[in-house]
Enzyme design. Structure first.
Site, short mmCIF file in Angstrom:
data_model
loop_
_atom_site.label_atom_id
_atom_site.label_comp_id
_atom_site.label_asym_id
_atom_site.label_seq_id
_atom_site.Cartn_x
_atom_site.Cartn_y
_atom_site.Cartn_z
N LYS A 1 0.34 -1.55 0.20
CA LYS A 1 -0.05 -0.24 0.15
C LYS A 1 0.64 1.68 -0.07
O LYS A 1 2.17 1.57 0.34
CB LYS A 1 -0.89 0.07 1.55
O1 G3P Z 1 -7.96 1.89 5.52
C1 G3P Z 1 -7.77 3.33 5.01
C2 G3P Z 1 -9.68 3.86 5.18
O2 G3P Z 1 -9.98 2.47 4.47
C3 G3P Z 1 -9.50 4.90 6.86
O3 G3P Z 1 -10.93 4.43 6.97
O4 G3P Z 1 -13.03 5.55 8.55
O5 G3P Z 1 -10.09 5.96 9.34
O6 G3P Z 1 -11.01 7.56 7.15
P1 G3P Z 1 -11.10 6.13 8.13
#
Ligand code: G3P
Length: 216
Positions: A87
């Site tokens: 990633k």
């Molecule tokens: O893995 C990246 C993403 O899904 C992060 O989610 O909830 O931290 O915006 P969030």
């Protein structure tokens, strides 16, 4: 549409896997830190543990931001298991690194994508996945689902192979709308996946069937 779980929590991964619908896992440094995973050895072991649980792609994020270090880190991550996808953040050196990984047979997930232009760059560099953060876009009063639709349209008319991985999912409706909008994958926290099960009429209907079953 494939289902990934967005967590580094092994119990959550097991629970989603036991449902029989899990296709992969995404993690990020915040999710790893939340589980208390510290130090290179423990980080690499944790990714290996996740790969042992799930037979599907597992995104492992590089922590550096310059080309040489990202390549060095990505090589170590990719060597953990054949299912590891490196990633890489959507920055200039990240695009260079994605191209390098593509040329050397290492699959990548371009993360922190917030615009169609960024998605096009990642696809041009050969990313296997591009991750638009739809929840964070909604948080800033833009429309995350509209971005999925736009990227889906562009990738379709341009013939890009890169898959759209809807990330930053906050609720079950995000999953349904991402599916409608053409996302190839949704990566979701466990509670959003489980939320798909819920409907009050299902509960009411089942209670009535079980009650009537006593009269059979
Ligand atoms: O893995 C990246 C993403 O899904 C992060 O989610 O909830 O931290 O915006 P969030």
């Amino acid at each position: 549409m494939k289902f990934f779980i967005d967590t580094a929590n092994l119990s959550h991964i097991k629970e989603a896997h036991d449902l029989g619908i899990l296709d992969g896992v995404t993690t990020n440094p915040s999710l790893m830190a939340k589980e208390g995973i510290k130090g290179e050895e423990n980080i690499l072991k944790h990714y290996a543990d996740i790969c042992a649980l799930v037979d599907g792609d597992v995104s492992a994020e590089v922590l550096s931001t310059d080309f040489e270090s990202m390549v060095a880190e990505g090589k170590i991550l990719a060597a953990i298991h054949k299912n590891i996808v490196v990633k890489v953040p959507m920055i200039k050196d990240g695009i260079k690194a994605i191209k390098w990984f593509t040329d050397h047979g290492i699959r990548t997930n371009c993360t922190l994508v917030f615009s169609a232009g960024q998605a096009i760059l990642a696809a041009k560099a050969g990313a296997a996945y591009v991750s638009p953060f739809i929840g964070r876009i909604d948080d800033s009063s833009w429309d995350g689902i509209a971005l999925i639709e736009q990227i889906s349209h562009i990738f379709s008319i341009q013939g890009f192979d890169t898959e759209i991985l809807a990330a930053s999912i906050r609720n079950p409706l995000h999953i349904v709308r991402s599916a409608e909008a053409g996302a190839h994958i949704c990566t979701c926290p466990l509670d959003s996946i489980m939320g798909l099960l819920k409907h009050p009429l299902t509960d009411i209907g089942l209670a009535k069937f079980l009650e009537d079953a006593k009269k059979m």
